[in-house]
Design an enzyme around this catalytic site. Structure first.
Site, mmCIF file in Angstrom:
data_model
loop_
_atom_site.group_PDB
_atom_site.id
_atom_site.type_symbol
_atom_site.label_atom_id
_atom_site.label_comp_id
_atom_site.label_asym_id
_atom_site.label_seq_id
_atom_site.Cartn_x
_atom_site.Cartn_y
_atom_site.Cartn_z
ATOM 1 N N GLU A 149 16.870 -12.264 1.611
ATOM 2 C CA GLU A 149 16.723 -13.304 0.792
ATOM 3 C C GLU A 149 15.574 -14.284 1.182
ATOM 4 O O GLU A 149 14.670 -14.952 0.198
ATOM 5 C CB GLU A 149 17.988 -14.120 0.637
ATOM 6 C CG GLU A 149 19.022 -13.134 -0.310
ATOM 7 C CD GLU A 149 20.558 -13.473 0.279
ATOM 8 O OE1 GLU A 149 20.946 -14.258 1.006
ATOM 9 O OE2 GLU A 149 21.078 -12.499 -0.118
ATOM 10 N N HIS B 215 15.760 -11.850 6.632
ATOM 11 C CA HIS B 215 16.792 -11.343 5.718
ATOM 12 C C HIS B 215 16.099 -11.177 4.407
ATOM 13 O O HIS B 215 15.094 -11.932 4.112
ATOM 14 C CB HIS B 215 17.920 -12.563 5.568
ATOM 15 C CG HIS B 215 19.060 -12.123 4.815
ATOM 16 N ND1 HIS B 215 19.035 -12.236 3.294
ATOM 17 C CD2 HIS B 215 20.150 -11.465 5.126
ATOM 18 C CE1 HIS B 215 20.080 -11.772 3.081
ATOM 19 N NE2 HIS B 215 20.826 -11.290 3.819
ATOM 20 N N GLY C 224 25.363 -8.097 -1.871
ATOM 21 C CA GLY C 224 26.061 -9.085 -2.885
ATOM 22 C C GLY C 224 26.291 -8.331 -4.202
ATOM 23 O O GLY C 224 26.706 -9.067 -5.237
ATOM 24 N N ASN D 146 27.273 -13.515 7.974
ATOM 25 C CA ASN D 146 26.127 -14.627 7.394
ATOM 26 C C ASN D 146 26.734 -15.221 6.379
ATOM 27 O O ASN D 146 26.897 -14.565 5.082
ATOM 28 C CB ASN D 146 24.928 -13.636 6.988
ATOM 29 C CG ASN D 146 23.969 -14.271 6.117
ATOM 30 O OD1 ASN D 146 23.943 -15.589 6.167
ATOM 31 N ND2 ASN D 146 22.968 -13.454 5.639
ATOM 32 N N LYS E 155 25.376 -17.716 4.455
ATOM 33 C CA LYS E 155 24.338 -17.986 3.639
ATOM 34 C C LYS E 155 24.642 -19.523 3.219
ATOM 35 O O LYS E 155 25.029 -20.281 4.008
ATOM 36 C CB LYS E 155 24.523 -17.008 2.416
ATOM 37 C CG LYS E 155 24.387 -15.484 2.684
ATOM 38 C CD LYS E 155 23.977 -14.681 1.660
ATOM 39 C CE LYS E 155 24.085 -13.246 2.075
ATOM 40 N NZ LYS E 155 23.672 -12.353 1.158
ATOM 41 N N SER F 248 27.423 -5.545 1.101
ATOM 42 C CA SER F 248 28.749 -5.251 0.555
ATOM 43 C C SER F 248 29.778 -4.501 1.576
ATOM 44 O O SER F 248 30.483 -3.516 1.196
ATOM 45 C CB SER F 248 28.680 -4.295 -0.779
ATOM 46 O OG SER F 248 28.044 -5.239 -1.716
ATOM 47 N N GLU G 139 19.554 -3.325 5.773
ATOM 48 C CA GLU G 139 20.124 -4.027 4.625
ATOM 49 C C GLU G 139 19.511 -3.662 3.332
ATOM 50 O O GLU G 139 18.735 -4.300 2.925
ATOM 51 C CB GLU G 139 20.378 -5.534 4.636
ATOM 52 C CG GLU G 139 21.083 -6.060 5.861
ATOM 53 C CD GLU G 139 21.719 -7.420 5.779
ATOM 54 O OE1 GLU G 139 22.868 -7.742 5.706
ATOM 55 O OE2 GLU G 139 20.880 -8.355 5.456
HETATM 56 P P1 PGA Z 1 26.950 -9.013 1.424
HETATM 57 O O1 PGA Z 1 25.695 -9.591 2.035
HETATM 58 O O2 PGA Z 1 27.632 -8.676 2.293
HETATM 59 O O3 PGA Z 1 27.457 -10.238 0.658
HETATM 60 O O4 PGA Z 1 26.404 -7.949 0.618
HETATM 61 C C1 PGA Z 1 25.002 -9.103 3.184
HETATM 62 C C2 PGA Z 1 23.952 -9.697 3.781
HETATM 63 O O5 PGA Z 1 23.019 -10.373 2.898
HETATM 64 O O6 PGA Z 1 23.804 -9.970 4.949
#
Ligand code: PGA
Length: 256
Positions: free
Chosen positions: A97, A95, A171, A9, A11, A211, A165
């Site tokens: 976000e 997601h 992140g 992903n 983003k 992560s 997640e």
């Molecule tokens: P990340 O994000 O691997 O940077 O923690 C995962 C995601 O949001 O799908």
């Protein structure tokens, strides 16, 4: 045995030039016929330019979001049919976000899941608790709500992958331990078993996200209910993403 599924992903990152060279780097490092499923989710504006390289190849192309209507006066939105039209096969819905930064609610997410599946897209549906929810012992209640409000007998799961997640792991560099991931995944599978039946639950793939990196991918995906990874930051570097893919292939071989 469920086939592992690793998805990147991206983003809201990269220039088009960077996006092209990332795809070249990943493609160059892949084995001829990878034994796992792979996908990337670039920003909308890079989908059409990248489609020519990806369509028909080992890496499926997906979008990070879509709208729940087929067409019309919805300024700024993109329909599932438009995504199919340019060669996308997949879409991420729900997601964290989108839920917590943009403010999308379960009711809208359900409409999006139905619209995407109806148009022929595969869906990665994301669930996961925030840190305060975990600390208050509400992880299962949050997962329950996100599952029951959006999925159910009116949503066929054949083309759905769930991504667990935990928001506190996204992140932050703070990955859930393999045992924490396994516990949540087993709970999700159990709930899907109740909502559908045990065959559907046994077939469903559940990715872990938060992560994931090359150094922890294999250990996470060795857990019996962890069927892949949805990767953010580490999917932006070809070497790191390839390392995660290697980890998934090893975890899949460990399963066999
Ligand atoms: P990340 O994000 O691997 O940077 O923690 C995962 C995601 O949001 O799908």
């Amino acid at each position: 045995m469920r086939r592992k599924y690793v998805a990147g992903n991206w983003k809201m990152n990269l220039t088009l030039t960077e996006a092209r060279s990332l795809i070249e780097g990943i493609t160059a490092g892949l084995p001829a016929d990878p034994p796992i499923d792979l996908a990337v989710f670039p920003p909308f504006v890079y989908l059409a330019p990248l489609a020519a390289k990806l369509v028909g190849g080992a890496i499926r192309l997906g979008a990070q979001n879509c709208y729940c209507e087929p067409k019309g006066a919805f300024t700024g939105e993109v329909s599932p049919a438009m995504l199919i039209d340019i060669g996308c096969r997949s879409v991420i819905i729900g997601h964290s976000e989108r839920r917590h930064v943009i403010g999308e609610r379960d009711e809208l997410l359900k409409r999006k899941v139905l619209a995407a599946l109806g148009a022929g897209l595969e869906v990665i549906y994301c669930v996961g608790e925030k840190l305060d929810e975990r600390e208050a012992g509400q992880t299962e209640a949050v997962l329950d709500r996100q599952i029951h409000e959006v999925l159910g007998p009116d949503v066929a799961l054949d083309a759905v992958t769930i991504a667990y997640e935990p928001v506190w792991a996204i992140g932050t560099g703070r990955t859930a331990t393999p045992d924490q991931a396994q516990q949540a995944h087993a709970y999700i599978r159990q709930e899907i078993g109740k909502l559908y039946n045990s065959n559907v639950a046994a077939r469903l793939r559940i990715q872990y996200g938060g992560s994931v990196k090359a150094s922890n991918a294999r250990e996470l995906m060795q857990k019996p209910d962890v069927d892949g990874a949805l990767v953010g930051g580490a999917s932006l570097k070809a070497d790191e993403f390839l390392g995660i893919i290697q980890g998934a292939m090893k975890a899949q071989a460990d399963d066999a």
